[in-house]
Motif scaffolding. Structure first.
Motif, PDB file in Angstrom:
ATOM      1  N   ARG A   1       0.815  -1.206   0.000  1.00 38.57           N
ATOM      2  CA  ARG A   1       0.000   0.000   0.000  1.00 38.57           C
ATOM      3  C   ARG A   1       0.857   1.268   0.000  1.00 38.57           C
ATOM      4  O   ARG A   1       0.576   2.229  -0.738  1.00 38.57           O
ATOM      5  N   GLY A   2       1.906   1.294   0.805  1.00 35.41           N
ATOM      6  CA  GLY A   2       2.752   2.484   0.871  1.00 35.41           C
ATOM      7  C   GLY A   2       3.453   2.771  -0.441  1.00 35.41           C
ATOM      8  O   GLY A   2       3.540   3.926  -0.872  1.00 35.41           O
ATOM      9  N   LEU A   3       3.950   1.737  -1.122  1.00 40.48           N
ATOM     10  CA  LEU A   3       4.608   1.938  -2.413  1.00 40.48           C
ATOM     11  C   LEU A   3       3.604   2.352  -3.477  1.00 40.48           C
ATOM     12  O   LEU A   3       3.929   3.140  -4.376  1.00 40.48           O
ATOM     13  N   SER A   4       2.385   1.823  -3.390  1.00 41.26           N
ATOM     14  CA  SER A   4       1.338   2.210  -4.338  1.00 41.26           C
ATOM     15  C   SER A   4       1.035   3.704  -4.225  1.00 41.26           C
ATOM     16  O   SER A   4       0.959   4.414  -5.232  1.00 41.26           O
ATOM     17  N   GLU A   5       0.890   4.199  -3.010  1.00 43.04           N
ATOM     18  CA  GLU A   5       0.632   5.622  -2.797  1.00 43.04           C
ATOM     19  C   GLU A   5       1.818   6.467  -3.273  1.00 43.04           C
ATOM     20  O   GLU A   5       1.638   7.555  -3.832  1.00 43.04           O
TER      21      GLU A   5
END
Length: 564
Positions: free
Chosen positions: A273-277
């Motif tokens: 999720r963090g890399l996606s954002e």
């Protein structure tokens, strides 16, 4: 003082007509449509017209042709828009190099020369280095490193999405490198999967800084935003195995038609999720994020603010855990009939009446012998004057001498060359120092003065990651060259890329040797995870055809082992 770096890479990127970054519903072109206005996320335009580039015909060069009586052309990699790119051999230094060649009257010849000379001054090891930029005999050519052991990001992405840890390392290293370049006024403008290389040690190297854009006549009014969005596109592709655009590019499928740019974790299940954002923040123009990253510096800070993503557990650890488990064989399925009880094994032979008598007799004899031995031991220990016996003081409580402590080997999990002056030796060879193969090695360049490298160079070295904090007691180092003399030191540091200078590190021990091996021992064990092997003096050796190194003061490290 020293020869320049001898590593190297491919030259021009053949994906010239592919989009560079993502924007839903728009394509960024680098071919016949390049003169048209492109999406605002790319914000690039041709400096010279396509027709001018078309008028300049490719040079009639061939394999075996020599430039400056030194660079022998071997294989043409690209022939595009009036210039050609070659794999070549530097016959003077006996090393592989890459060469871009274009006519001196080519409309982009001057910008290419200027870009190459500016990139050469950067000297950052995270970029493929420009070795020479020359105009002679109506030709302009740029010589750069060739990295035979590095792999383009393009085939890595074609094989599948990267693991979260690998994607994290990609965006972290590339954003930090581009932030450093922009601080020196240099932009890339052509960051694609073909422009990023991964070495065997997991380091990412960027090729074509400034030069690739100059060769294709690409400019930008907002170069920092252009490069940031290109990094975002690379991260997006690493997470999803898709290019963030409706059209296919760089061997990757585009996004579904009419959906626009959607977050990576909506394209593929299981995306971090963090890399996606982070990818959406970097693709600011297309994603319209409220908190965009518009410069590589901002993106690098955003990556640093994320919780660190650990690498996946290695396969051998899982295999070791499996081998430790008790395996009792397969259990046959119950078929519903009566359960058959396993036959009861017969009692051991000594369970008979005669056997019991023998067993009790032997037990009694053993008890008597132990009692006699204990009495003799007590009598000996209670004799006067024994407590000052040095031999007795080194005995354990059971009367047996203690075994001397033997250093346990510590496994090296990663390593990286340490070059505080931004002039590395051979960063791509670092892994050879702990691959358990004595035939491979990491070598220094050949220096004209020695054995002591100072004051021209304070030293050369490698930082090793021991995987976790360890009680380090010493190291053994196998070298390639003997002679007068090699001096090495161990330092405890804070990371693979130390944030402190050498003077701020803890010096653990030093050793000087004239042979091809050295043992560095610490007076007291040191508690550390990262260890710097720092070499400050090297012996003189003749030219070595096997490693393509010329005569001079030099050294090569074949094997390093640490003990706890």
């Amino acid at each position: 003082m020293a020869e320049r770096s001898t590593a190297a890479v491919d030259v021009a990127d053949n994906s010239g007509k592919q989009p560079l970054t993502a924007e839903a519903g728009k394509a960024t072109t680098d071919g016949a449509e390049a003169d048209k206005k492109v999406g605002t996320h790319q914000d690039t335009a041709r400096a010279e017209s396509k027709s001018s580039a078309r008028d300049a015909q490719p040079l009639e060069l061939h394999s075996g042709h020599k430039l400056a009586r030194r660079y022998r052309l071997e294989e043409c990699v690209t022939r595009l828009e009036g210039f050609s790119s070659w794999r070549a051999v530097d016959e003077k230094l006996r090393r592989a190099v890459g060469v871009h060649i274009l006519p001196a009257d080519h409309p982009r010849a001057r910008p290419v020369l200027a870009a190459a000379r500016s990139a050469a001054l950067l000297g950052d090891p995270r970029f493929v280095q420009v070795l020479d930029a020359v105009e002679e005999n109506e030709l302009v050519y740029v010589v750069h490193e060739w990295l035979p052991d590095a792999t383009e990001l393009t085939p890595l992405l074609a094989a599948g999405p990267l693991e979260p840890h690998d994607a994290y390392q990609l965006v972290s290293q590339v954003s930090q490198a581009m932030a450093a370049a922009h601080r020196e006024g240099l932009a890339h403008l052509r960051l694609t999967p073909g422009s990023v290389l991964r070495t065997g040690t997991g380091q990412y190297r960027i090729r074509g800084l400034a030069v690739m854009a100059a060769l294709r006549g690409i400019t930008s009014e907002h170069p920092q935003r252009t490069d940031t969005e290109a990094i975002g596109a690379l991260l997006y592709a690493a997470l999803t195995q898709r290019w963030p655009h409706e059209n296919n590019a760089h061997g990757l499928p585009g996004l579904p038609k009419g959906m626009g740019l959607i977050a990576p974790d909506q394209v593929r299940a299981g995306v971090h999720r963090g890399l996606s954002e982070l990818a959406m923040r970097a693709l600011a123009t297309a994603s319209k994020q409220e908190d965009p990253c518009t410069t590589p510096e901002e993106l690098a800070k955003a990556v640093a603010a994320m919780p660190r993503i650990r690498p996946p557990e290695s396969a051998f650890a899982a295999a070791a855990a499996y081998q430790r488990s008790a395996y009792r064989g397969p259990v046959p399925p119950h078929t519903g009939g009566p359960v058959q009880q396993a036959p009861v094994p017969p009692p051991p032979p000594l369970e008979s009446r005669t056997g019991k008598v023998i067993k009790w007799s032997v037990s009694a004899l053993l008890i008597a012998a132990l009692g006699l031995g204990s009495w003799q031991l007590a009598d000996t220990l209670l004799k006067p004057g024994d407590k000052d016996d040095p031999a007795r003081s080194q005995s354990s409580g059971d009367g047996l001498p203690k075994k001397p402590d033997v250093g346990q080997p510590i496994r090296i999990t990663d390593a990286r060359e340490y070059a505080p002056d931004n002039s590395p030796q051979h960063s791509d060879q670092v892994r050879f120092t702990y691959d358990d193969d004595p035939k491979t090695s990491w070598r220094t360049k050949s220096f004209h003065d020695g054995p002591v490298l100072s004051p021209f160079k304070q030293g050369v070295g490698i930082v090793y990651d021991l995987g976790a904090d360890q009680n380090l007691s010493g190291a053994t180092v196998q070298l390639r060259y003997g002679g007068d003399h090699t001096t090495m030191s161990l330092y405890a540091t804070d990371s693979l890329s130390p944030s402190t200078s050498l003077s701020g590190m803890q010096k653990l021990s030093t050793d000087t040797t004239t042979s091809t091996s050295a043992k560095i021992s610490l007076k007291e064990p040191a508690h550390t995870r990262y260890v710097l092997l720092w070499i400050t003096a090297v012996p003189y050796s003749a030219a070595d055809p096997e490693t393509f190194s010329e005569a001079g003061y030099k050294q090569a490290v074949a094997d390093v082992k640490f003990t706890g």
